[in-house]
Write a protein that holds these residues in place. Sequence first.
Motif, PDB file in Angstrom:
ATOM      1  N   ILE B  23       0.815  -1.228   0.000  1.00 41.93           N
ATOM      2  CA  ILE B  23       0.000   0.000   0.000  1.00 41.93           C
ATOM      3  C   ILE B  23       0.848   1.277   0.000  1.00 41.93           C
ATOM      4  O   ILE B  23       0.566   2.198  -0.783  1.00 41.93           O
ATOM      5  CB  ILE B  23      -1.022  -0.032   1.164  1.00 41.93           C
ATOM      6  CG1 ILE B  23      -2.112  -1.074   0.818  1.00 41.93           C
ATOM      7  CG2 ILE B  23      -1.648   1.332   1.404  1.00 41.93           C
ATOM      8  CD1 ILE B  23      -3.145  -1.275   1.904  1.00 41.93           C
ATOM      9  N   THR B  27       0.567   4.080  -2.893  1.00 42.01           N
ATOM     10  CA  THR B  27       0.199   5.461  -2.571  1.00 42.01           C
ATOM     11  C   THR B  27       1.207   6.457  -3.151  1.00 42.01           C
ATOM     12  O   THR B  27       0.823   7.449  -3.786  1.00 42.01           O
ATOM     13  CB  THR B  27       0.113   5.641  -1.034  1.00 42.01           C
ATOM     14  OG1 THR B  27      -0.860   4.718  -0.535  1.00 42.01           O
ATOM     15  CG2 THR B  27      -0.277   7.051  -0.657  1.00 42.01           C
ATOM     16  N   ILE B  30       0.841   6.907  -6.876  1.00 40.04           N
ATOM     17  CA  ILE B  30      -0.299   7.754  -7.270  1.00 40.04           C
ATOM     18  C   ILE B  30       0.058   9.221  -7.031  1.00 40.04           C
ATOM     19  O   ILE B  30      -0.223  10.092  -7.866  1.00 40.04           O
ATOM     20  CB  ILE B  30      -1.569   7.347  -6.495  1.00 40.04           C
ATOM     21  CG1 ILE B  30      -2.013   5.933  -6.912  1.00 40.04           C
ATOM     22  CG2 ILE B  30      -2.702   8.347  -6.738  1.00 40.04           C
ATOM     23  CD1 ILE B  30      -3.169   5.367  -6.109  1.00 40.04           C
ATOM     24  N   ILE B  31       0.695   9.497  -5.880  1.00 43.41           N
ATOM     25  CA  ILE B  31       1.054  10.893  -5.577  1.00 43.41           C
ATOM     26  C   ILE B  31       2.054  11.429  -6.618  1.00 43.41           C
ATOM     27  O   ILE B  31       1.901  12.554  -7.104  1.00 43.41           O
ATOM     28  CB  ILE B  31       1.600  11.001  -4.141  1.00 43.41           C
ATOM     29  CG1 ILE B  31       0.439  10.770  -3.159  1.00 43.41           C
ATOM     30  CG2 ILE B  31       2.267  12.343  -3.887  1.00 43.41           C
ATOM     31  CD1 ILE B  31       0.850  10.559  -1.731  1.00 43.41           C
ATOM     32  N   CYS B  34       0.495  12.544  -9.683  1.00 38.38           N
ATOM     33  CA  CYS B  34      -0.229  13.823  -9.603  1.00 38.38           C
ATOM     34  C   CYS B  34       0.674  14.998  -9.942  1.00 38.38           C
ATOM     35  O   CYS B  34       0.199  16.114 -10.145  1.00 38.38           O
ATOM     36  CB  CYS B  34      -0.816  14.024  -8.206  1.00 38.38           C
ATOM     37  SG  CYS B  34      -2.148  12.875  -7.827  1.00 38.38           S
ATOM     38  N   PHE B  40      -4.269  15.490 -14.756  1.00 37.33           N
ATOM     39  CA  PHE B  40      -5.384  16.272 -14.235  1.00 37.33           C
ATOM     40  C   PHE B  40      -5.603  15.995 -12.757  1.00 37.33           C
ATOM     41  O   PHE B  40      -5.900  14.879 -12.353  1.00 37.33           O
ATOM     42  CB  PHE B  40      -6.658  15.975 -15.014  1.00 37.33           C
ATOM     43  CG  PHE B  40      -6.595  16.475 -16.423  1.00 37.33           C
ATOM     44  CD1 PHE B  40      -6.668  17.833 -16.688  1.00 37.33           C
ATOM     45  CD2 PHE B  40      -6.415  15.595 -17.482  1.00 37.33           C
ATOM     46  CE1 PHE B  40      -6.587  18.307 -17.994  1.00 37.33           C
ATOM     47  CE2 PHE B  40      -6.332  16.068 -18.784  1.00 37.33           C
ATOM     48  CZ  PHE B  40      -6.416  17.423 -19.044  1.00 37.33           C
ATOM     49  N   THR B  41      -5.427  17.018 -11.933  1.00 36.23           N
ATOM     50  CA  THR B  41      -5.725  16.903 -10.507  1.00 36.23           C
ATOM     51  C   THR B  41      -6.330  18.221 -10.080  1.00 36.23           C
ATOM     52  O   THR B  41      -6.324  19.203 -10.822  1.00 36.23           O
ATOM     53  CB  THR B  41      -4.457  16.715  -9.661  1.00 36.23           C
ATOM     54  OG1 THR B  41      -3.622  17.858  -9.869  1.00 36.23           O
ATOM     55  CG2 THR B  41      -3.708  15.472 -10.050  1.00 36.23           C
ATOM     56  N   HIS B  42      -6.778  18.235  -8.848  1.00 35.65           N
ATOM     57  CA  HIS B  42      -7.388  19.437  -8.331  1.00 35.65           C
ATOM     58  C   HIS B  42      -6.916  19.628  -6.916  1.00 35.65           C
ATOM     59  O   HIS B  42      -7.672  19.485  -5.969  1.00 35.65           O
ATOM     60  CB  HIS B  42      -8.896  19.293  -8.381  1.00 35.65           C
ATOM     61  CG  HIS B  42      -9.474  20.578  -8.776  1.00 35.65           C
ATOM     62  ND1 HIS B  42      -9.333  21.689  -7.991  1.00 35.65           N
ATOM     63  CD2 HIS B  42     -10.118  20.946  -9.883  1.00 35.65           C
ATOM     64  CE1 HIS B  42      -9.903  22.689  -8.603  1.00 35.65           C
ATOM     65  NE2 HIS B  42     -10.382  22.282  -9.754  1.00 35.65           N
ATOM     66  N   ILE B  43      -5.594  19.901  -6.807  1.00 37.32           N
ATOM     67  CA  ILE B  43      -4.977  19.916  -5.489  1.00 37.32           C
ATOM     68  C   ILE B  43      -4.632  21.330  -5.078  1.00 37.32           C
ATOM     69  O   ILE B  43      -3.576  21.857  -5.402  1.00 37.32           O
ATOM     70  CB  ILE B  43      -3.720  19.015  -5.482  1.00 37.32           C
ATOM     71  CG1 ILE B  43      -4.155  17.592  -5.850  1.00 37.32           C
ATOM     72  CG2 ILE B  43      -3.036  19.032  -4.117  1.00 37.32           C
ATOM     73  CD1 ILE B  43      -3.039  16.672  -6.209  1.00 37.32           C
TER      74      ILE B  43
ATOM     75  N   LEU C  64      -9.880   8.653  -6.682  1.00 33.16           N
ATOM     76  CA  LEU C  64      -8.435   8.403  -6.710  1.00 33.16           C
ATOM     77  C   LEU C  64      -7.839   8.744  -8.071  1.00 33.16           C
ATOM     78  O   LEU C  64      -6.701   9.188  -8.179  1.00 33.16           O
ATOM     79  CB  LEU C  64      -8.151   6.929  -6.421  1.00 33.16           C
ATOM     80  CG  LEU C  64      -7.880   6.518  -4.985  1.00 33.16           C
ATOM     81  CD1 LEU C  64      -7.525   5.047  -4.937  1.00 33.16           C
ATOM     82  CD2 LEU C  64      -6.744   7.342  -4.377  1.00 33.16           C
ATOM     83  N   PRO C  67      -7.945  13.103  -8.579  1.00 38.23           N
ATOM     84  CA  PRO C  67      -7.898  13.593  -7.191  1.00 38.23           C
ATOM     85  C   PRO C  67      -8.387  15.034  -7.071  1.00 38.23           C
ATOM     86  O   PRO C  67      -7.990  15.902  -7.847  1.00 38.23           O
ATOM     87  CB  PRO C  67      -6.412  13.502  -6.827  1.00 38.23           C
ATOM     88  CG  PRO C  67      -5.813  12.545  -7.798  1.00 38.23           C
ATOM     89  CD  PRO C  67      -6.615  12.707  -9.061  1.00 38.23           C
ATOM     90  N   ILE C  84      -4.808  10.338   0.192  1.00 41.48           N
ATOM     91  CA  ILE C  84      -4.630   9.278  -0.814  1.00 41.48           C
ATOM     92  C   ILE C  84      -4.293   7.964  -0.105  1.00 41.48           C
ATOM     93  O   ILE C  84      -4.869   6.913  -0.407  1.00 41.48           O
ATOM     94  CB  ILE C  84      -3.512   9.654  -1.812  1.00 41.48           C
ATOM     95  CG1 ILE C  84      -3.838  10.953  -2.567  1.00 41.48           C
ATOM     96  CG2 ILE C  84      -3.240   8.499  -2.785  1.00 41.48           C
ATOM     97  CD1 ILE C  84      -4.621  10.809  -3.821  1.00 41.48           C
ATOM     98  N   VAL C  88      -6.517   4.630  -0.387  1.00 36.98           N
ATOM     99  CA  VAL C  88      -5.993   3.392  -0.980  1.00 36.98           C
ATOM    100  C   VAL C  88      -6.126   2.250   0.017  1.00 36.98           C
ATOM    101  O   VAL C  88      -6.592   1.160  -0.311  1.00 36.98           O
ATOM    102  CB  VAL C  88      -4.513   3.556  -1.384  1.00 36.98           C
ATOM    103  CG1 VAL C  88      -3.893   2.195  -1.727  1.00 36.98           C
ATOM    104  CG2 VAL C  88      -4.368   4.504  -2.564  1.00 36.98           C
TER     105      VAL C  88
END
Lengths: 326, 326, 326
Positions: B23, B27, B30-31, B34, B40-43, C64, C67, C84, C88
């Motif tokens: 995990i 994680t 995925i980060i 981003c 495409f993200t919305h952080i 996910l 995001p 995240i 996950v």
Amino acid sequence: MLLDKEKRCKSEPGASLGYREEIPEITEAIIRSCEEPGSFTHINHEPIPSRQEVVSIVHALQKLIFPGYFSRESLDATNLRYKIGHSVSRLFDTMAQQIIHSLRHDCFRYDKPCSHCSDQGYETATKLFRAIPDLRRILATDVSAAYDGDPAASSHDEIIFSYPGIFAIAVHRVANILYKDEVPFIPRIMSEYAHSVTGIDIHPGATIGERFAIDHGTGVVIGETTRIGNNVRIYQGVTLGALSLPPDAGNRLKGKKRHPTIEDDVIIYSGTTILGGDTVIGTRSVIGGNVWLTESVPPDTLVVMEAPKLSYRASAQKGKTSHDFT
Amino acid sequence: MLLDKEKRCKSEPGASLGYREEIPEITEAIIRSCEEPGSFTHINHEPIPSRQEVVSIVHALQKLIFPGYFSRESLDATNLRYKIGHSVSRLFDTMAQQIIHSLRHDCFRYDKPCSHCSDQGYETATKLFRAIPDLRRILATDVSAAYDGDPAASSHDEIIFSYPGIFAIAVHRVANILYKDEVPFIPRIMSEYAHSVTGIDIHPGATIGERFAIDHGTGVVIGETTRIGNNVRIYQGVTLGALSLPPDAGNRLKGKKRHPTIEDDVIIYSGTTILGGDTVIGTRSVIGGNVWLTESVPPDTLVVMEAPKLSYRASAQKGKTSHDFT
Amino acid sequence: MLLDKEKRCKSEPGASLGYREEIPEITEAIIRSCEEPGSFTHINHEPIPSRQEVVSIVHALQKLIFPGYFSRESLDATNLRYKIGHSVSRLFDTMAQQIIHSLRHDCFRYDKPCSHCSDQGYETATKLFRAIPDLRRILATDVSAAYDGDPAASSHDEIIFSYPGIFAIAVHRVANILYKDEVPFIPRIMSEYAHSVTGIDIHPGATIGERFAIDHGTGVVIGETTRIGNNVRIYQGVTLGALSLPPDAGNRLKGKKRHPTIEDDVIIYSGTTILGGDTVIGTRSVIGGNVWLTESVPPDTLVVMEAPKLSYRASAQKGKTSHDFT
């Protein structure tokens, strides 16, 4: 840049105050608009049928009709009797109440003669619940028919879990029982809920035989006075509809046979439209895709559209210039 | 057999341990993804419009526009003022907040000049709520038109309770007010929600007159720059769209009139496609089903497709052998 | 009048008593119907895949994959890692459990050889989560393609927030990973959920390249063995389907290539049907609207339907008499 932007942001949280002062005036204007003639409102203290309740009933009935498939807790030999009994007992009252609300609403709203709504509600609910074993038997034929004709189906369970056609047919078979008992509103709320979920629009009045299969289904329309025999299979985008109508048709044609009759063992492929109350598709006939039919077809006939002429041209996108080919 | 099977079942509940160790790595991957350019993200901590809130607003507005039809508790003369007032007061802030979030998001995201989002949000919300009495009046004409043209409709109330066409038109008339005030995101979230529920895809930019009726509706597409007059009726699968586009059309054609004009009192039957910004369907004309039109039609004209040739063959399914007729 | 009506109302609230006495008999009849051969039930204590859980998983994966777009709370640089990671960690177990339930169900129900469901469930869940960065990259190409070809799109964010095509493609790309790992039920439950929400029916088995765009989408059907290259764009009502089937096709054709191949850079306009496993649409070809194709098309070709003959007649509605033009 973001922080900089934030610093420049001139938004003021206090802006709401002036605007909120208009709320009373807005409220009064809406209330006045409820008193205008020809305006649609539902302002009296009689309860009305609830779309939300009817949707819950649909899902509770789905669990009774396909026991064990749609519940979070598993059903086994030891708890089956209790769970089914509890579920019937609760649903029975909810269903009867909604029917009573619909009948009372209709009675008060249109000043109809007394429908003895309380008795009628329980009478019809009883009829519906008594029909469940038979509904289960008929829907099992529908599941089998869906499986037999679809190479993409990997099991009967997959069809029950996920096929929109089975959901639409199950809801129709329930709604049709209520329609035949002349319950207002609820059959149509049920069928339009199934339409919303599946894209399959079956009027609750349509008469549909056993082993009925709809594959894919989006865009299917089956009109109120359609009659469909046994073992019929249709695909996405099939319309079984009415011929064009005169402008005042809404009133003049209510109740007349306006939609076609499809006899046993017929297959109708995608995008086909069949119109008219006198149109009969004879038994074992096959109607190909994209056909437009307004006349009857004898039994054992294959009807296909002569392929429309296609025009082939080179270099569609090569030059990346605009092309207008429509 | 089942018990036997169970005994043979080798599944081990401890299996998860080794896998869960991955995990952290998953994680981090995925980060990292981003941070990639073009991803495409919305952080950032600016609030964004919430699809879920916008959907709640749609249903709350539906209750204000058709008072008493969609509430669980009944509305009567004694509680009407309180319920409407309470509802307006609560909705007003929610609506304004969502508009503000949309404007701020747009402003920060695309580094636009200050939109005075706070004022603009309340200004537009006020405009929308002030428009409700007029929306109610126009939607009453839509309900009447739906009833007048549909022999399967048993009452005006049935149409309000269950017809997808009325829901889609109601949502459109609200979304169009926000679209004209240049609110980002929300009009399209509203119209795509109605599209999801009904299969009817009306771009919030389309201009639509009174007494507009859509029957069945699944597959209807009405493009951004379409103009529709009064008393127009369309059926399932009708597209009012744009002509084919050059590959870079996305940018070049934004804002141009790309979709047809439909004048007063026109009827368009199911499956018909009408394309092009210069195409005008003249008043009182009737376009039959399955027609493909890219040119204008004068007033008082009936346009029908010449029935495509059908081929009839015997014994479609008799021999139960494979048939290929497509 | 209303009050008067109420006084005359004869409905008796005690009416339920007699009817409720039938509940035990109704319950027993339903239970008996569960024991009949050929009846579909799911009565054993093994857990089954839950449609409701699978739908929750779809929405959690959407958060996910994009995001910050679909969460109520905003995501920023300080909380990104925690949110995240938490998401996950939680989703991982839920996904694995549902896969295990599906495998066990299949194993017990159809008496299959041991699928080592516990290991397999976590193995497949790990594979899916590891694929998320790549899914994000591919979906970014889909969003860009949707934007580039649509003059009505006002930003990439609008597409992510509201376009049904992007939702359907995102769900497909997830379901396809599970399908390739031979997970039963779940891929199809996912794809039929997306179908219900969008009207776009993509079988989880279809192979689809990057930069895939579906505009409007209602009525799109993409069959199990379809292969689609990169940079393909299709419109509402497009079917990529199988040729007509012999009556026992369900069994005989399972697993065969039955659906077309669409090469890179192809555009297919609305309402077009392309059928057959040997049909190949060559690279850069454009297929116009409403075309019915059952044969291959070479690269760089424009295929359009010759406009069907239209018949124009005057005075469609002038006399307000019945007209029958179908």
